[in-house]
Motif scaffolding. Structure first.
Motif, PDB file in Angstrom:
ATOM      1  N   PRO A  56      -0.876  18.710 -10.576  1.00 62.42           N
ATOM      2  CA  PRO A  56      -0.131  19.778 -11.250  1.00 62.42           C
ATOM      3  C   PRO A  56      -1.025  20.764 -12.004  1.00 62.42           C
ATOM      4  N   VAL A  57      -2.271  20.393 -12.227  1.00 59.90           N
ATOM      5  CA  VAL A  57      -3.187  21.252 -12.980  1.00 59.90           C
ATOM      6  C   VAL A  57      -3.720  22.393 -12.120  1.00 59.90           C
ATOM      7  N   ASP A  58      -4.179  22.045 -10.903  1.00 54.76           N
ATOM      8  CA  ASP A  58      -4.822  23.062 -10.068  1.00 54.76           C
ATOM      9  C   ASP A  58      -4.215  23.205  -8.676  1.00 54.76           C
ATOM     10  N   GLY A  59      -3.170  22.447  -8.361  1.00 56.94           N
ATOM     11  CA  GLY A  59      -2.526  22.558  -7.059  1.00 56.94           C
ATOM     12  C   GLY A  59      -3.304  21.952  -5.921  1.00 56.94           C
ATOM     13  N   GLN A  60      -4.363  21.195  -6.219  1.00 60.07           N
ATOM     14  CA  GLN A  60      -5.189  20.582  -5.184  1.00 60.07           C
ATOM     15  C   GLN A  60      -4.783  19.120  -4.962  1.00 60.07           C
ATOM     16  N   CYS A  61      -5.503  18.462  -4.060  1.00 56.31           N
ATOM     17  CA  CYS A  61      -5.222  17.071  -3.722  1.00 56.31           C
ATOM     18  C   CYS A  61      -5.637  16.157  -4.861  1.00 56.31           C
ATOM     19  N   LEU A  62      -4.758  15.222  -5.208  1.00 53.64           N
ATOM     20  CA  LEU A  62      -5.060  14.208  -6.208  1.00 53.64           C
ATOM     21  C   LEU A  62      -4.757  12.847  -5.600  1.00 53.64           C
ATOM     22  N   GLN A  63      -5.799  12.068  -5.332  1.00 52.66           N
ATOM     23  CA  GLN A  63      -5.637  10.736  -4.738  1.00 52.66           C
ATOM     24  C   GLN A  63      -5.892   9.667  -5.796  1.00 52.66           C
ATOM     25  N   GLU A  64      -5.049   8.648  -5.803  1.00 50.31           N
ATOM     26  CA  GLU A  64      -5.206   7.553  -6.759  1.00 50.31           C
ATOM     27  C   GLU A  64      -4.906   6.222  -6.091  1.00 50.31           C
ATOM     28  N   LYS A  65      -5.403   5.148  -6.707  1.00 50.04           N
ATOM     29  CA  LYS A  65      -5.065   3.806  -6.246  1.00 50.04           C
ATOM     30  C   LYS A  65      -3.638   3.496  -6.677  1.00 50.04           C
ATOM     31  N   TYR A  66      -2.819   3.114  -5.737  1.00 50.88           N
ATOM     32  CA  TYR A  66      -1.425   2.781  -6.050  1.00 50.88           C
ATOM     33  C   TYR A  66      -1.353   1.591  -6.988  1.00 50.88           C
ATOM     34  N   SER A  67      -2.204   0.610  -6.746  1.00 55.37           N
ATOM     35  CA  SER A  67      -2.153  -0.621  -7.527  1.00 55.37           C
ATOM     36  C   SER A  67      -2.680  -0.436  -8.948  1.00 55.37           C
ATOM     37  N   ASP A  68      -3.419   0.641  -9.198  1.00 55.33           N
ATOM     38  CA  ASP A  68      -3.904   0.906 -10.556  1.00 55.33           C
ATOM     39  C   ASP A  68      -2.767   1.311 -11.485  1.00 55.33           C
ATOM     40  N   LYS A  69      -1.700   1.873 -10.917  1.00 54.41           N
ATOM     41  CA  LYS A  69      -0.609   2.403 -11.721  1.00 54.41           C
ATOM     42  C   LYS A  69       0.690   1.621 -11.572  1.00 54.41           C
ATOM     43  N   PHE A  70       0.877   0.981 -10.406  1.00 56.68           N
ATOM     44  CA  PHE A  70       2.156   0.338 -10.122  1.00 56.68           C
ATOM     45  C   PHE A  70       1.908  -1.052  -9.547  1.00 56.68           C
ATOM     46  N   SER A  71       2.544  -2.031 -10.137  1.00 61.19           N
ATOM     47  CA  SER A  71       2.262  -3.411  -9.766  1.00 61.19           C
ATOM     48  C   SER A  71       3.034  -3.874  -8.542  1.00 61.19           C
ATOM     49  N   ASP A  72       4.126  -3.168  -8.213  1.00 63.13           N
ATOM     50  CA  ASP A  72       4.924  -3.629  -7.085  1.00 63.13           C
ATOM     51  C   ASP A  72       4.455  -2.971  -5.784  1.00 63.13           C
ATOM     52  N   CYS A  73       5.133  -3.296  -4.697  1.00 66.29           N
ATOM     53  CA  CYS A  73       4.742  -2.799  -3.369  1.00 66.29           C
ATOM     54  C   CYS A  73       5.866  -1.978  -2.753  1.00 66.29           C
ATOM     55  N   HIS A  74       6.590  -1.233  -3.573  1.00 66.28           N
ATOM     56  CA  HIS A  74       7.708  -0.442  -3.066  1.00 66.28           C
ATOM     57  C   HIS A  74       7.226   0.813  -2.345  1.00 66.28           C
ATOM     58  N   PHE A  75       8.008   1.259  -1.384  1.00 66.22           N
ATOM     59  CA  PHE A  75       7.805   2.572  -0.789  1.00 66.22           C
ATOM     60  C   PHE A  75       9.171   3.224  -0.643  1.00 66.22           C
ATOM     61  N   GLY A  76       9.188   4.507  -0.297  1.00 61.17           N
ATOM     62  CA  GLY A  76      10.459   5.213  -0.232  1.00 61.17           C
ATOM     63  C   GLY A  76      10.579   6.083   1.008  1.00 61.17           C
ATOM     64  N   LEU A  77      11.767   6.530   1.264  1.00 59.44           N
ATOM     65  CA  LEU A  77      12.087   7.426   2.375  1.00 59.44           C
ATOM     66  C   LEU A  77      11.856   6.777   3.737  1.00 59.44           C
ATOM     67  N   MET A  78      10.607   6.586   4.078  1.00 62.38           N
ATOM     68  CA  MET A  78      10.278   6.044   5.402  1.00 62.38           C
ATOM     69  C   MET A  78       8.839   5.578   5.427  1.00 62.38           C
ATOM     70  N   ALA A  79       8.541   4.749   6.435  1.00 58.36           N
ATOM     71  CA  ALA A  79       7.160   4.315   6.659  1.00 58.36           C
ATOM     72  C   ALA A  79       7.024   3.823   8.082  1.00 58.36           C
ATOM     73  N   ASN A  80       5.867   4.039   8.649  1.00 61.66           N
ATOM     74  CA  ASN A  80       5.485   3.446   9.927  1.00 61.66           C
ATOM     75  C   ASN A  80       4.393   2.434   9.628  1.00 61.66           C
ATOM     76  N   LEU A  81       4.659   1.182   9.898  1.00 60.33           N
ATOM     77  CA  LEU A  81       3.791   0.098   9.460  1.00 60.33           C
ATOM     78  C   LEU A  81       3.352  -0.774  10.619  1.00 60.33           C
ATOM     79  N   TYR A  82       2.117  -1.253  10.525  1.00 60.23           N
ATOM     80  CA  TYR A  82       1.629  -2.273  11.450  1.00 60.23           C
ATOM     81  C   TYR A  82       1.440  -3.559  10.655  1.00 60.23           C
ATOM     82  N   ALA A  83       2.033  -4.634  11.127  1.00 57.08           N
ATOM     83  CA  ALA A  83       1.976  -5.922  10.433  1.00 57.08           C
ATOM     84  C   ALA A  83       1.233  -6.936  11.282  1.00 57.08           C
TER      85      ALA A  83
END
Length: 236
Positions: A56-83
């Motif tokens: 939100p500061v500069d409109g550029q890409c911001l990548q973060e570790k999901y596990s650093d901020k959120f302890s669960d493994c939820h996703f939303g909308l849709m996903a294509n997964l290989y198990a």
């Protein structure tokens, strides 16, 4: 992800692929790069996922570790997964460089399978690295569109596009052709150790690009929560 592991009859399985974050958990809309060893009896889930959003500061890409901020493994909308079981074993190695056509590595793999096995539907999942060059990606805006997006042009105008630099780690799921399940036949997301990531389209430096990838065929394809009404908008 833990629920999905049970749905596909692989509790405790390892998952990778491409999808969207759970906005109700993260608080925004963002690209999701799942890397999850799901929970098993006596062992919690191990979440090594990443997500990319618009800074939100500069409109550029911001990548973060999901596990650093959120302890669960939820996703939303849709996903294509290989198990898979996540164990060592034989894989398909793909080495390629200097793109001569107009297809991405993923599309070229999918088309090769479709052409060689025209009467079958084959699926692959895996990881490849863009070792040299640059790639085109998109990242969804932090807020959902206030109005419906009814065409591919409307979707593309809503998305934010970037060019990102190697080395890039790409997680991909592809199906040679839809077996009648209304599938997204290919989906690839990128993350990196220098903070760039999102939805992969194709490399933008065909003369110098280099790829190395490792893939596995799928034994089964699962379609979970298939919508009753469908469309082909935004599937590229």
């Amino acid at each position: 992800m833990n629920v999905i592991s049970k749905e596909v009859e692989l509790p405790g399985g390892f998952f990778l692929g491409a999808g969207a974050v759970a906005s109700r958990v993260v608080g925004i809309n963002a690209e999701f790069m799942p890397i999850v060893l799901t929970e098993a009896e006596g062992r919690p889930a191990v979440n090594g996922s990443y997500f990319s959003c618009i800074n939100p500061v500069d409109g550029q890409c911001l990548q973060e570790k999901y596990s650093d901020k959120f302890s669960d493994c939820h996703f939303g909308l849709m996903a294509n997964l290989y198990a898979c079981e996540g164990k060592p074993g034989k894989v398909i190695e793909v080495l390629a460089k200097k793109r001569t056509g107009d297809q991405s590595l993923v599309t070229a793999l999918r088309k090769a399978l479709e052409n060689h096995y025209p009467d079958k539907s084959l699926a692959l999942g895996g990881t490849f690295v863009i070792q040299k060059g640059k790639a085109k990606i998109h990242i969804m805006p932090r807020e959902f569109s206030a109005c419906p997006l009814n065409t591919n042009d409307e979707v593309n105008n809503w998305l934010k596009h970037f060019e990102v630099c190697a080395p890039l780690i790409c997680q991909s799921v592809l199906v040679s052709k839809d077996p009648g399940l209304d599938l997204r036949i290919e989906h690839t997301h990128i993350f990196s150790h220098h903070g760039e990531g999102g939805h992969y389209y194709i490399d933008t430096t065909p003369d110098i690009v280099e790829y190395v990838g490792y893939f596995m065929p799928a034994e089964y394809v699962y379609r979970i929560d298939r919508p009753k009404e469908t469309h082909a908008v935004g599937r590229d």
